[in-house]
Design a protein around this motif. Structure first.
Motif, mmCIF file in Angstrom:
data_model
loop_
_atom_site.group_PDB
_atom_site.id
_atom_site.type_symbol
_atom_site.label_atom_id
_atom_site.label_comp_id
_atom_site.label_asym_id
_atom_site.label_seq_id
_atom_site.Cartn_x
_atom_site.Cartn_y
_atom_site.Cartn_z
ATOM 1 N N VAL A 159 0.712 -1.189 -0.266
ATOM 2 C CA VAL A 159 -0.174 0.006 -0.042
ATOM 3 C C VAL A 159 0.753 1.340 -0.030
ATOM 4 C CG1 VAL A 159 -1.586 1.293 1.335
ATOM 5 C CG2 VAL A 159 -1.864 -1.012 1.164
ATOM 6 N N GLY A 160 1.827 1.331 0.611
ATOM 7 C CA GLY A 160 2.855 2.422 0.923
ATOM 8 C C GLY A 160 3.521 2.618 -0.468
ATOM 9 N N LEU A 161 3.553 1.662 -1.438
ATOM 10 C CA LEU A 161 4.275 1.783 -2.474
ATOM 11 C C LEU A 161 3.319 2.214 -3.645
ATOM 12 C CD1 LEU A 161 6.674 -1.190 -2.513
ATOM 13 C CD2 LEU A 161 7.275 1.071 -2.222
ATOM 14 N N GLY A 162 1.802 2.198 -3.202
ATOM 15 C CA GLY A 162 1.116 2.854 -4.272
ATOM 16 C C GLY A 162 -0.076 1.865 -4.454
ATOM 17 N N GLY A 163 -0.190 0.636 -3.903
ATOM 18 C CA GLY A 163 -1.272 -0.163 -4.154
ATOM 19 C C GLY A 163 -2.522 0.404 -3.152
ATOM 20 N N LYS A 164 -3.547 -0.214 -3.423
ATOM 21 C CA LYS A 164 -4.810 0.095 -2.649
ATOM 22 C C LYS A 164 -5.136 -0.882 -1.581
ATOM 23 C CE LYS A 164 -6.404 2.685 -6.745
ATOM 24 N NZ LYS A 164 -7.479 2.752 -7.568
ATOM 25 N N PRO A 165 -5.593 -0.579 -0.255
ATOM 26 C CA PRO A 165 -6.220 -1.542 0.573
ATOM 27 C C PRO A 165 -7.068 -2.485 -0.065
ATOM 28 C CG PRO A 165 -5.864 0.471 1.927
ATOM 29 C CD PRO A 165 -5.433 0.870 0.119
ATOM 30 N N GLN A 166 -8.010 -1.911 -0.660
ATOM 31 C CA GLN A 166 -9.189 -2.968 -1.345
ATOM 32 C C GLN A 166 -8.596 -3.811 -2.341
ATOM 33 O OE1 GLN A 166 -8.988 0.763 -1.372
ATOM 34 N NE2 GLN A 166 -9.709 1.491 -3.086
ATOM 35 N N GLY A 175 -12.828 -9.901 -4.431
ATOM 36 C CA GLY A 175 -13.068 -9.166 -5.765
ATOM 37 C C GLY A 175 -11.818 -8.471 -6.158
ATOM 38 N N GLY A 176 -11.051 -7.844 -5.238
ATOM 39 C CA GLY A 176 -10.044 -7.117 -5.567
ATOM 40 C C GLY A 176 -8.863 -7.763 -6.337
ATOM 41 N N THR A 177 -8.090 -6.943 -6.893
ATOM 42 C CA THR A 177 -6.978 -7.563 -7.823
ATOM 43 C C THR A 177 -5.626 -6.926 -7.343
ATOM 44 O OG1 THR A 177 -8.405 -7.874 -9.877
ATOM 45 C CG2 THR A 177 -5.891 -7.826 -10.090
ATOM 46 N N VAL A 178 -4.653 -7.643 -6.952
ATOM 47 C CA VAL A 178 -3.435 -7.217 -6.286
ATOM 48 C C VAL A 178 -2.496 -7.044 -7.657
ATOM 49 C CG1 VAL A 178 -1.294 -7.737 -5.175
ATOM 50 C CG2 VAL A 178 -3.336 -8.429 -4.498
ATOM 51 N N ASN A 179 -1.857 -5.798 -7.522
ATOM 52 C CA ASN A 179 -1.047 -5.537 -8.806
ATOM 53 C C ASN A 179 0.216 -6.297 -8.581
ATOM 54 O OD1 ASN A 179 1.409 -4.144 -10.031
ATOM 55 N ND2 ASN A 179 0.214 -2.557 -10.332
ATOM 56 N N PRO A 180 0.605 -7.192 -9.528
ATOM 57 C CA PRO A 180 1.715 -8.080 -9.398
ATOM 58 C C PRO A 180 3.146 -7.374 -9.367
ATOM 59 C CG PRO A 180 0.774 -8.400 -11.487
ATOM 60 C CD PRO A 180 -0.094 -7.701 -10.833
ATOM 61 N N MET A 196 3.407 -5.897 -5.908
ATOM 62 C CA MET A 196 3.720 -7.168 -4.638
ATOM 63 C C MET A 196 5.014 -7.633 -4.851
ATOM 64 S SD MET A 196 2.627 -8.556 -2.119
ATOM 65 C CE MET A 196 0.941 -7.950 -1.921
ATOM 66 N N GLY A 197 5.531 -7.650 -6.120
ATOM 67 C CA GLY A 197 6.801 -8.261 -6.370
ATOM 68 C C GLY A 197 7.692 -7.585 -5.849
ATOM 69 N N LEU A 198 7.760 -6.127 -5.958
ATOM 70 C CA LEU A 198 8.660 -5.243 -5.444
ATOM 71 C C LEU A 198 8.781 -5.169 -3.906
ATOM 72 C CD1 LEU A 198 10.698 -2.795 -5.585
ATOM 73 C CD2 LEU A 198 8.839 -1.148 -6.012
ATOM 74 N N ALA A 199 7.328 -4.944 -3.259
ATOM 75 C CA ALA A 199 7.254 -5.099 -1.706
ATOM 76 C C ALA A 199 8.138 -6.421 -1.285
ATOM 77 C CB ALA A 199 5.864 -5.164 -1.527
ATOM 78 N N LYS A 200 7.784 -7.741 -1.963
ATOM 79 C CA LYS A 200 8.540 -8.764 -1.538
ATOM 80 C C LYS A 200 9.983 -8.914 -1.656
ATOM 81 C CE LYS A 200 4.671 -11.917 -2.289
ATOM 82 N NZ LYS A 200 3.975 -12.961 -3.130
ATOM 83 N N GLU A 201 10.379 -7.979 -2.689
ATOM 84 C CA GLU A 201 11.710 -8.079 -2.854
ATOM 85 C C GLU A 201 12.474 -7.052 -1.850
ATOM 86 O OE1 GLU A 201 15.032 -6.906 -6.357
ATOM 87 O OE2 GLU A 201 12.876 -6.722 -6.699
#
Length: 619
Positions: A503-510, A515-520, A523-528
């Motif tokens: 979320v801090g990187l620009g993703g949305k809590p929803q 029904g929501g879609t995670v930006n891959p 999420m890949g950057l967050a995990k990295e």
């Protein structure tokens, strides 16, 4: 003239960066240690609560930008502020300063994001300063434009604080402020609230009697013009040098350099070129000689703070007497230049430069142990050849064997900031790890990615190559500060923290809701960025018995020890071409020096003594 300059990379190597320690006296686990601080010069106890002044630092050579902010930095100190002197009218606080409360004047309230709701807030005292005696706040002094008598209170205070005699000259820097921009999110602070400059948008000089000097030359009508735009008054001191003598020298340099000063057409992207002492002396010599390039080439024009940076560095390094000119500029050229300087002084001041105007003191370059051949001002052709070698690779390869200047910042009042420093300094001020944690600090750094790419001419991949190792260390520190010590709970913490980072990187809590879609990619950057967390988890037994505050302090110190190499790499990254802006000396730089973000030379002290406010605005 002295002979060819020796290779300054060899004779005056840059000192390796060190970090000071953050700890509280009650902490049972010691923050990772740093090298012991050298003895402070006797002339000015830099961290003294009795006298004020900039924060004391671990500083073996005085010229390395630090990442560590001491606990005692004014901007992050806790407690109630003290306001001395005049009081602003309630209607002025409401109308001119955004309705800020009198007790909060000179602060910024940072509103932090929360997962799906409001987050916490914290206060940064970004415009307040040390008043001495353990007090922090502001000392308001009313001033009037075009009325010398209306500035007597300010002049008297400066003389008292600087220990000046009644007939000794006044010279201070003045940093203009925007206290009306006092509450916002980190994004708002960076986008619209001028907090990339700590709310400072102009630097001039005050020379007494209500008169100021500026770039542009006629800015503010050479008066204060502080109505709705107050200014912090900053005294510059040099070790073992009488303040009256230094002020006289600064005034001589300022009057000549200010007469006809040229303001750049695009000051925000203006290339700051006088980043080493040799180039600074070249600028001063050629300004006195009237060399056309300084007036005709916009890349050599100087914005407000750049102009006063040059004035300050000339004033600290060039005593104004004939023998000093000969020593610095060479016997023959120095003698000729001395005569040309006196002509320039007369043109600027309307009177002759007399023996009473001469100054004699040990300049900063001698205090640094430098020799005349090391500080030699190059010819413009030598300067251009060295710059070409920097960008065509021949300097790095060793093929270039010509003139080389001293390292950036050596024997200058403060070290210029790189783009990496500007980003780091914003984060350290308004999103410091100790206050907001690794998630928000990381997001604050990444929010400047586009700006850094444009200013430095680097790609997204190049930026991330520099930023990722730093951000990974910050997230590892986040684990050390807040991960559960129970191994069974670590997977849940890791998942939640990775989500918060997303979320801090620009993703949305929803995106995480049904029904929501995670930006891959996000999420890949967050995990990295969570990649070094296992390193920190191994340290958890050391902090298991600490309370939350002491554990946070420990993690903060651990992180700062581990990010030095990453910061050095980011600072050392060159711009892609000479047309990009590599270094800066912005209006906020002296405020950053006072707060310990940008370190000044060990022989130089900067102290805020007052805040100038318009007489019509006080009770």
């Amino acid at each position: 003239m002295p002979g060819p300059i020796s290779n300054n990379r060899v004779t005056t190597p840059q000192t390796t960066s060190t970090t000071s320690t953050t700890a509280t006296s009650s902490t049972t686990v010691t923050t990772p240690a740093a090298p012991a601080a050298p003895a402070n010069p006797a002339w000015a106890p830099r961290g003294s609560t009795a006298l004020g002044g900039r924060v004391g630092r671990n500083d073996p050579d005085g010229m390395v930008n630090r990442v560590q902010i001491p606990v005692s930095a004014p901007m992050h100190r806790k407690g109630v502020a003290t306001f001395e002197g005049a009081k602003l009218k309630p209607e002025v606080l409401e109308r001119a300063f955004g309705g800020i409360k009198a007790e909060d004047f000179g602060t910024t309230r940072v509103k932090l994001p929360g997962m799906g709701g409001p987050g916490k807030e914290f206060t940064v005292r970004d415009m307040q300063y040390d008043l001495g005696g353990g007090k922090l706040g502001m000392r308001m002094v009313p001033v009037k434009d075009n009325d010398p008598a209306g500035n007597k209170a300010m002049d008297d205070l400066i003389r008292k604080e600087s220990k000046l005699g009644p007939n000794e000259p006044i010279f201070t820097l003045v940093a203009y402020l925007h206290p009306e921009k006092h509450t916002g999110s980190i994004k708002e602070l960076g986008d619209t609230m001028l907090k990339t400059e700590m709310g400072n948008t102009h630097t001039g000089a005050y020379v007494g009697g209500g008169k100021t000097t500026n770039s542009p030359e006629n800015y503010h009508g050479k008066t204060w013009q502080v109505k709705g735009y107050p200014a912090n008054v900053q005294v510059i001191s040099l070790a073992n040098t009488p303040q009256g003598t230094l002020n006289k020298n600064l005034l001589a340099a300022d009057s000549v350099l200010n007469n006809g000063v040229k303001f750049p057409p695009d000051y925000k992207n203006d290339p700051f070129k006088t980043v080493d002492l040799n180039t600074t002396l070249m600028f001063y010599r050629d300004w006195i000689k009237g060399e056309a390039y300084l007036k005709d080439d916009p890349s050599w024009h100087t914005y407000c703070a750049e102009h006063k940076t040059i004035v300050t560095n000339v004033g600290l390094n060039v005593p104004h007497n004939e023998n000093s000119f000969k020593e610095i500029f060479g016997a023959d050229e120095g003698a000729k230049l001395w005569g040309q300087f006196k002509d320039k002084f007369k043109a600027a001041n309307g009177r002759e430069f007399t023996a009473a105007d001469e100054t004699h003191f040990e300049p900063l370059w001698k205090k640094e142990g430098l020799k005349p051949e090391q500080i030699r001002a190059p010819s413009k052709a030598e300067y251009d050849a060295h710059q070409a070698a920097r960008f065509d690779g021949t300097l790095k390869s060793g093929a270039y064997r010509g003139y080389e200047p001293l390292p950036v910042g050596r024997s200058l009042a403060w070290k210029p900031e790189s783009t990496a420093d500007l980003i780091k300094n914003f984060m350290e001020t308004y999103a410091p790890f100790k206050e907001v944690g690794g998630v928000i600090s990381s997001a604050a750094i990444l929010s400047f990615k586009q700006v850094a790419m444009e200013r430095m001419g680097i790609s997204d991949a190049d930026f991330m190559k520099l930023a990722k190792p730093l951000l990974q260390e910050m997230m590892a520190a986040e684990a050390l500060a807040r991960a559960p010590t129970d191994p069974a709970k670590l997977p849940e913490w890791s998942q939640q923290t990775t989500g918060a980072l997303y979320v801090g990187l620009g993703g949305k809590p929803q995106d995480f809701a049904p029904g929501g879609t995670v930006n891959p990619a996000l999420m890949g950057l967050a995990k990295e960025l969570m990649g070094k967390v296992p390193t920190a988890l191994a340290q958890l037994p050391k902090v298991a018995n600490l309370d939350a505050g002491k554990r946070n302090d420990y993690a903060n110190g651990w992180m700062r020890r581990n990010i030095q190499d990453e910061l050095a790499a980011a600072r050392g990254a060159m711009v892609s071409d000479p047309g990009k802006t590599e270094f800066y000396s912005p209006p906020a730089i002296t405020n950053r020096v006072v707060n310990g973000i940008v370190d000044s030379n060990r022989f130089v002290n900067i102290r805020v003594v007052a805040t100038a406010v318009d007489a019509s605005e006080v009770q």
